[in-house]
Design a protein around this motif. Structure first.
Motif, PDB file in Angstrom:
ATOM      1  N   THR A 103     -37.488 -44.103  19.204  1.00  0.00           N
ATOM      2  CA  THR A 103     -39.077 -44.422  18.618  1.00  0.00           C
ATOM      3  C   THR A 103     -39.419 -43.014  19.067  1.00  0.00           C
ATOM      4  OG1 THR A 103     -39.698 -45.442  20.718  1.00  0.00           O
ATOM      5  CG2 THR A 103     -38.940 -46.568  18.691  1.00  0.00           C
ATOM      6  N   PHE A 104     -40.629 -42.350  19.351  1.00  0.00           N
ATOM      7  CA  PHE A 104     -40.846 -41.663  19.541  1.00  0.00           C
ATOM      8  C   PHE A 104     -41.453 -41.072  20.605  1.00  0.00           C
ATOM      9  CE2 PHE A 104     -44.844 -38.967  21.239  1.00  0.00           C
ATOM     10  CZ  PHE A 104     -44.439 -37.767  20.691  1.00  0.00           C
ATOM     11  N   GLU A 105     -41.373 -42.873  21.615  1.00  0.00           N
ATOM     12  CA  GLU A 105     -41.582 -42.558  22.688  1.00  0.00           C
ATOM     13  C   GLU A 105     -40.025 -43.118  23.686  1.00  0.00           C
ATOM     14  OE1 GLU A 105     -43.746 -42.697  25.364  1.00  0.00           O
ATOM     15  OE2 GLU A 105     -45.392 -42.602  23.627  1.00  0.00           O
ATOM     16  N   GLN A 106     -39.115 -43.478  22.863  1.00  0.00           N
ATOM     17  CA  GLN A 106     -37.554 -42.993  23.651  1.00  0.00           C
ATOM     18  C   GLN A 106     -37.498 -41.696  23.160  1.00  0.00           C
ATOM     19  OE1 GLN A 106     -36.372 -46.193  20.380  1.00  0.00           O
ATOM     20  NE2 GLN A 106     -36.052 -47.932  22.292  1.00  0.00           N
ATOM     21  N   ALA A 107     -37.084 -41.036  22.242  1.00  0.00           N
ATOM     22  CA  ALA A 107     -37.053 -39.236  22.312  1.00  0.00           C
ATOM     23  C   ALA A 107     -37.923 -38.303  22.697  1.00  0.00           C
ATOM     24  CB  ALA A 107     -36.722 -38.999  20.154  1.00  0.00           C
ATOM     25  N   LYS A 108     -39.266 -38.992  23.507  1.00  0.00           N
ATOM     26  CA  LYS A 108     -40.155 -38.087  24.175  1.00  0.00           C
ATOM     27  C   LYS A 108     -39.650 -36.737  24.710  1.00  0.00           C
ATOM     28  CE  LYS A 108     -44.824 -38.080  25.456  1.00  0.00           C
ATOM     29  NZ  LYS A 108     -46.045 -38.470  25.922  1.00  0.00           N
ATOM     30  N   GLY A 109     -38.976 -37.139  25.261  1.00  0.00           N
ATOM     31  CA  GLY A 109     -38.267 -36.199  26.405  1.00  0.00           C
ATOM     32  C   GLY A 109     -37.973 -34.690  25.876  1.00  0.00           C
ATOM     33  N   ALA A 110     -37.067 -35.196  25.035  1.00  0.00           N
ATOM     34  CA  ALA A 110     -35.769 -34.779  23.844  1.00  0.00           C
ATOM     35  C   ALA A 110     -36.591 -34.204  23.296  1.00  0.00           C
ATOM     36  CB  ALA A 110     -35.085 -35.377  23.029  1.00  0.00           C
ATOM     37  N   VAL A 111     -37.648 -34.416  22.624  1.00  0.00           N
ATOM     38  CA  VAL A 111     -38.676 -34.067  21.250  1.00  0.00           C
ATOM     39  C   VAL A 111     -39.698 -32.515  22.153  1.00  0.00           C
ATOM     40  CG1 VAL A 111     -40.706 -34.676  20.113  1.00  0.00           C
ATOM     41  CG2 VAL A 111     -38.817 -35.877  20.224  1.00  0.00           C
ATOM     42  N   ILE A 112     -40.102 -33.311  23.316  1.00  0.00           N
ATOM     43  CA  ILE A 112     -41.013 -32.107  23.776  1.00  0.00           C
ATOM     44  C   ILE A 112     -39.840 -30.905  24.408  1.00  0.00           C
ATOM     45  CG2 ILE A 112     -41.681 -31.667  26.160  1.00  0.00           C
ATOM     46  CD1 ILE A 112     -43.145 -34.187  26.115  1.00  0.00           C
ATOM     47  N   SER A 113     -38.827 -30.500  24.685  1.00  0.00           N
ATOM     48  CA  SER A 113     -38.085 -29.724  24.971  1.00  0.00           C
ATOM     49  C   SER A 113     -37.649 -29.086  23.562  1.00  0.00           C
ATOM     50  CB  SER A 113     -36.738 -30.241  25.412  1.00  0.00           C
ATOM     51  OG  SER A 113     -35.640 -29.810  26.104  1.00  0.00           O
ATOM     52  N   ASP A 114     -37.494 -30.102  22.949  1.00  0.00           N
ATOM     53  CA  ASP A 114     -37.364 -29.110  21.382  1.00  0.00           C
ATOM     54  C   ASP A 114     -38.327 -28.697  20.945  1.00  0.00           C
ATOM     55  OD1 ASP A 114     -34.208 -29.333  21.927  1.00  0.00           O
ATOM     56  OD2 ASP A 114     -34.437 -31.723  19.894  1.00  0.00           O
ATOM     57  N   PHE A 115     -39.486 -29.109  20.472  1.00  0.00           N
ATOM     58  CA  PHE A 115     -40.843 -28.141  20.269  1.00  0.00           C
ATOM     59  C   PHE A 115     -40.777 -27.019  21.211  1.00  0.00           C
ATOM     60  CE2 PHE A 115     -45.257 -28.826  20.049  1.00  0.00           C
ATOM     61  CZ  PHE A 115     -45.443 -28.614  18.787  1.00  0.00           C
ATOM     62  N   GLN A 116     -40.648 -27.305  22.742  1.00  0.00           N
ATOM     63  CA  GLN A 116     -40.520 -26.120  22.944  1.00  0.00           C
ATOM     64  C   GLN A 116     -40.205 -25.179  23.059  1.00  0.00           C
ATOM     65  OE1 GLN A 116     -40.016 -27.682  27.256  1.00  0.00           O
ATOM     66  NE2 GLN A 116     -42.646 -28.093  27.294  1.00  0.00           N
ATOM     67  N   ASN A 117     -39.119 -25.230  22.439  1.00  0.00           N
ATOM     68  CA  ASN A 117     -38.027 -24.298  22.299  1.00  0.00           C
ATOM     69  C   ASN A 117     -38.219 -23.484  20.831  1.00  0.00           C
ATOM     70  OD1 ASN A 117     -36.278 -24.366  24.056  1.00  0.00           O
ATOM     71  ND2 ASN A 117     -34.803 -25.833  23.190  1.00  0.00           N
ATOM     72  N   TYR A 118     -38.637 -24.491  19.646  1.00  0.00           N
ATOM     73  CA  TYR A 118     -39.551 -24.303  18.632  1.00  0.00           C
ATOM     74  C   TYR A 118     -40.404 -22.974  18.836  1.00  0.00           C
ATOM     75  CZ  TYR A 118     -41.642 -24.968  14.146  1.00  0.00           C
ATOM     76  OH  TYR A 118     -42.321 -24.697  12.893  1.00  0.00           O
ATOM     77  N   LYS A 119     -40.962 -23.598  19.811  1.00  0.00           N
ATOM     78  CA  LYS A 119     -42.526 -22.434  19.893  1.00  0.00           C
ATOM     79  C   LYS A 119     -42.145 -21.534  20.319  1.00  0.00           C
ATOM     80  CE  LYS A 119     -46.705 -24.409  21.519  1.00  0.00           C
ATOM     81  NZ  LYS A 119     -47.983 -24.212  20.344  1.00  0.00           N
ATOM     82  N   GLU A 120     -41.404 -21.390  21.299  1.00  0.00           N
ATOM     83  CA  GLU A 120     -41.029 -19.919  21.860  1.00  0.00           C
ATOM     84  C   GLU A 120     -39.540 -18.935  21.097  1.00  0.00           C
ATOM     85  OE1 GLU A 120     -38.114 -18.495  25.639  1.00  0.00           O
ATOM     86  OE2 GLU A 120     -39.055 -20.923  25.542  1.00  0.00           O
ATOM     87  N   ALA A 121     -39.749 -19.883  19.328  1.00  0.00           N
ATOM     88  CA  ALA A 121     -38.693 -19.689  19.036  1.00  0.00           C
ATOM     89  C   ALA A 121     -39.892 -19.030  18.273  1.00  0.00           C
ATOM     90  CB  ALA A 121     -38.219 -19.638  18.157  1.00  0.00           C
ATOM     91  N   ASN A 122     -41.030 -18.929  17.813  1.00  0.00           N
ATOM     92  CA  ASN A 122     -41.852 -18.672  16.766  1.00  0.00           C
ATOM     93  C   ASN A 122     -42.566 -18.032  17.280  1.00  0.00           C
ATOM     94  OD1 ASN A 122     -42.021 -20.244  13.982  1.00  0.00           O
ATOM     95  ND2 ASN A 122     -41.469 -22.006  14.980  1.00  0.00           N
ATOM     96  N   TRP A 123     -42.860 -17.881  18.317  1.00  0.00           N
ATOM     97  CA  TRP A 123     -43.786 -17.022  19.381  1.00  0.00           C
ATOM     98  C   TRP A 123     -43.817 -15.680  19.344  1.00  0.00           C
ATOM     99  CZ3 TRP A 123     -43.208 -16.579  25.347  1.00  0.00           C
ATOM    100  CH2 TRP A 123     -44.255 -15.845  26.004  1.00  0.00           C
ATOM    101  N   ILE A 124     -42.145 -15.750  19.350  1.00  0.00           N
ATOM    102  CA  ILE A 124     -41.401 -14.499  20.267  1.00  0.00           C
ATOM    103  C   ILE A 124     -41.518 -13.455  18.850  1.00  0.00           C
ATOM    104  CG2 ILE A 124     -39.121 -13.049  19.836  1.00  0.00           C
ATOM    105  CD1 ILE A 124     -39.500 -14.166  23.332  1.00  0.00           C
ATOM    106  N   LEU A 125     -41.171 -14.302  17.132  1.00  0.00           N
ATOM    107  CA  LEU A 125     -41.175 -13.626  16.315  1.00  0.00           C
ATOM    108  C   LEU A 125     -42.577 -13.187  16.089  1.00  0.00           C
ATOM    109  CD1 LEU A 125     -39.684 -16.570  13.608  1.00  0.00           C
ATOM    110  CD2 LEU A 125     -39.028 -14.069  14.169  1.00  0.00           C
ATOM    111  N   ASP A 126     -44.225 -13.675  16.818  1.00  0.00           N
ATOM    112  CA  ASP A 126     -44.501 -12.472  16.515  1.00  0.00           C
ATOM    113  C   ASP A 126     -45.103 -11.969  17.491  1.00  0.00           C
ATOM    114  OD1 ASP A 126     -45.741 -15.015  14.942  1.00  0.00           O
ATOM    115  OD2 ASP A 126     -47.069 -16.067  16.338  1.00  0.00           O
ATOM    116  N   LEU A 127     -44.205 -12.094  18.817  1.00  0.00           N
ATOM    117  CA  LEU A 127     -44.433 -10.641  19.681  1.00  0.00           C
ATOM    118  C   LEU A 127     -43.487  -9.876  19.347  1.00  0.00           C
ATOM    119  CD1 LEU A 127     -43.947 -12.716  22.920  1.00  0.00           C
ATOM    120  CD2 LEU A 127     -45.760 -11.935  22.162  1.00  0.00           C
ATOM    121  N   GLU A 128     -42.792  -9.746  18.347  1.00  0.00           N
ATOM    122  CA  GLU A 128     -41.900  -8.486  17.485  1.00  0.00           C
ATOM    123  C   GLU A 128     -42.991  -8.367  16.842  1.00  0.00           C
ATOM    124  OE1 GLU A 128     -38.817 -10.746  15.847  1.00  0.00           O
ATOM    125  OE2 GLU A 128     -37.599 -10.611  18.054  1.00  0.00           O
TER     126      GLU A 128
END
Length: 649
Positions: free
Chosen positions: A603-628
């Motif tokens: 469930t989302f609650e069971q996976a929340k910690g991993a989801v937050i970590s992966d979502f942060q990595n996802y946002k950072e990757a897209n953010w880097i593209l914007d910075l480039e």
């Protein structure tokens, strides 16, 4: 924990921008800001062994990471994070703390530490005569005390210390005292030095401490006895007892009870007349040689060889005692004691020797005159208000007149004038204004030299510069990542749920078992457990049958376990019932599997910690593209080819 150290995880500990050599080539630019070859190669070589991902040991892959790092720093500066007062204050505090490691004379420090160790492992027995002097005594009073001690010294040599002591000691202006044995740090440093530098049987020449002028007679020197922890039972000499029992008779009765096997601590609580220790079973704080006022007590304590030994009854000026030894500790070797000794040296008055040595070195380095400048102007503007703490600079104070030059910095009268104002205290003894100004100037110059050295450290010391730059950029990155990625990802509940929905295939429970696992070092024992489990015995019943108060032969673990669980071997078969016996981790295990749980979506609650970590990595990757896109990166291909050649060779 400093914020910087959290950023290390995300930025690979990059050591950054130091003043570049004029022939250093530019490897790439970020929005026209140059990044030099020397910086990249230094970072690459420093961190290559720390990188676990083999792909990042490739120069091209590492260069991508480094460019991303520089893009983030550029964004932090664009957002003005380097102008925040909180950032500036934290960086300034860190620089000041770090600089203290570089603002010392290591040679003098090492010599003082070695000297302190020698004095710690060797004790001096001494007596002294002191003529007290007031704070800031006049030259006349100082000379008078010195000459008087010259005479007393000769008398001690001719007539003996005891004779002179009994005649001159008044406990007011002249003190003649037996000090017993002492080691380093037990006396003020000047006194300690005079005692250790005087030979046994000789009397020192007069010397000054903050208390006045002394002479010291050294009676003996010996190796340190280390430290003892003891308890004692004491009976006062002048005890009052309705049975008219003497102190000696009382202590002998207690000693007899000890000989009969009675408990020392219990007897101390019942009968010891030392009120400060009796409730603690007679226990005293640890002490070393020379710390106690009673030499007899100390000698008896150090005569005990084995922990648990007790003395026979003995008498001191305080009464009759029996001592029990609880711990004995020898002096540690030099390397073990070095950190402790260094801390003591830097807190002790001897630290002034380190400061003086550094001050003299800095005077030479920054071409500062050894002689004081003409300070007569400051003498002329002082008045008696200074001694009551009310003195201020006059209205026509010549603030902008030059005073002294330190390196390229011209120090003016204003700085020294303000120092004198801040340094005044209320109700201090009056001294000559020339001495007062001279003393203040020496303190002021030391402060100014250290401050100038600290200001120049980033230019003069590469190691310091690298560490400061690392911390500076680490703080910026922490604030940037916290604002742009970490907090933003955690607070974006819509984004998190959407990310989870689009990536559910990454958030599954693997096949698991609900099991009880038994482990034993003996195969025969685990086979017995296997049989008992098959007979439907519970773990509690099995432990009762196999374990005892003195022997634990089987340990159980239970819960939901996947194939990677530490209790299960890799080849464990996932099926219900009692398992086979497995040889695992130099022991034997058997398991009762109650249920096999199939692979299923978290469930989302069971996976929340991993989801937050992966979502942060996802946002950072897209953010880097914007910075480039925001900051143009230009790589010098020719220079990069040379860098690869140098690194690979």
């Amino acid at each position: 924990m400093h914020k910087y150290f959290l950023v290390v995880v995300f930025s690979f500990c990059f050591f950054l921008n130091y003043a570049q050599n004029s022939i250093d080539e530019i490897l790439f630019t970020v929005a026209n800001d140059p990044v030099y070859v020397s910086e990249f190669t230094r970072v690459f070589n420093k961190n290559i062994d720390l990188v676990k991902d083999e792909s990042q040991k490739d120069v091209d892959e590492y260069l991508k990471l480094f460019i991303n790092y520089k893009l983030k720093l550029k964004e932090a500066e664009t957002l003005g994070l380097n102008e925040k007062s909180s950032y500036k204050n934290e960086l300034a505090n860190y620089k000041s703390q770090l600089a203290q490691n570089y603002l010392t004379d290591s040679k003098v420090t090492d010599e003082l530490i070695e000297e302190a160790y020698y004095r710690t492992i060797n004790e001096v027995k001494a007596s002294h005569i002191l003529i007290r002097l007031a704070d800031n005594p006049s030259p006349q009073d100082t000379l008078k005390a010195y000459n008087e001690l010259i005479k007393l010294r000769q008398r001690v040599i001719n007539e003996g210390y005891e004779t002179v002591k009994n005649e001159v000691h008044d406990g007011k202006t002249i003190y003649a005292e037996d000090l017993g044995y002492f080691t380093g740090f037990k006396m003020v440093y000047d006194f300690e030095t005079a005692a250790y530098n005087t030979k046994v049987g000789e009397v020192s020449m007069p010397f000054k401490t903050r208390f006045g002028y002394h002479i010291v007679l050294v009676q003996d020197k010996r190796e340190s006895r280390g430290e003892r922890t003891v308890a004692h039972i004491m009976i006062n000499n002048s005890r009052k007892d309705s049975l008219q029992e003497s102190a000696k008779q009382r202590i002998n009765d207690i000693y007899l009870k000890l000989q009969q096997g009675e408990n020392f601590e219990s007897l101390a609580k019942q009968f010891s007349e030392d009120q400060s220790s009796s409730s603690k079973g007679g226990m005293l704080s640890p002490f070393s040689g020379g710390q106690l006022t009673s030499i007899e007590f100390e000698n008896e304590a150090f005569s005990l060889e084995k922990v648990g030994d007790i003395t026979e009854p003995f008498q001191t000026e305080f009464g009759w005692h029996i001592i029990k030894l609880y711990n004995k500790k020898s002096v540690d070797d030099f390397e073990s004691m070095r950190p402790e000794l260094e801390a003591k040296v830097k807190k002790d008055s001897r630290s002034q020797l380190i400061n003086s040595a550094l001050t003299n070195k800095l005077k030479k380095q920054y071409l500062t005159p050894e002689e004081q400048p003409d300070l007569s102007y400051f003498v002329s503007i002082l008045n008696d208000d200074y001694f009551s703490g009310r003195w201020t600079l006059p209205q026509d104070f010549k603030a902008n007149d030059p005073l002294v030059k330190i390196g390229t910095k011209q120090v003016e009268n204003e700085a020294f004038g303000n120092f004198i104002v801040k340094n005044q205290r209320r109700n201090i003894p009056k001294i000559d204004f020339n001495r007062l100004v001279s003393n203040n100037y020496e303190q002021f110059l030391e402060k100014e030299l250290l401050q100038y050295k600290e200001e120049q450290l980033e230019v003069e010391n590469k190691d310091y510069a690298y560490i400061v730059e690392e911390y500076r950029d680490g703080l910026l990155l922490f604030d940037l990542m916290e604002t742009e990625i970490w907090n933003a990802a955690k607070k974006d509940s819509v984004g998190l749920n959407s990310f989870y929905s689009n990536n559910k295939e990454n958030y599954f429970w693997n096949e698991r078992v609900d099991a009880v696992v038994a482990s034993s070092a003996k195969k025969a024992t685990i086979k017995k457990v296997q049989k008992l489990l098959q007979e439907k015995q519970t773990p509690e019943q099995i432990k009762t049958l196999i374990n005892s108060d003195t022997s634990i032969d089987v340990i159980f673990s239970s819960g939901i376990m996947d194939a990677q669980h530490q209790s299960l071997p890799k080849d464990f078969e996932f099926k219900t019932g009692v398992s086979d016996v497995y040889n695992f981790n130099n022991a034997f295990i058997v398991a009762e599997v109650k249920q096999v749980l199939p692979k299923e979506l978290k469930t989302f609650e069971q996976a929340k910690g991993a989801v937050i970590s992966d979502f942060q990595n996802y946002k950072e990757a897209n953010w880097i593209l914007d910075l480039e896109k925001k900051y143009k990166v230009t790589i010098n291909k020719e220079v990069l080819t040379k860098v690869k050649s140098q690194i690979n060779n």
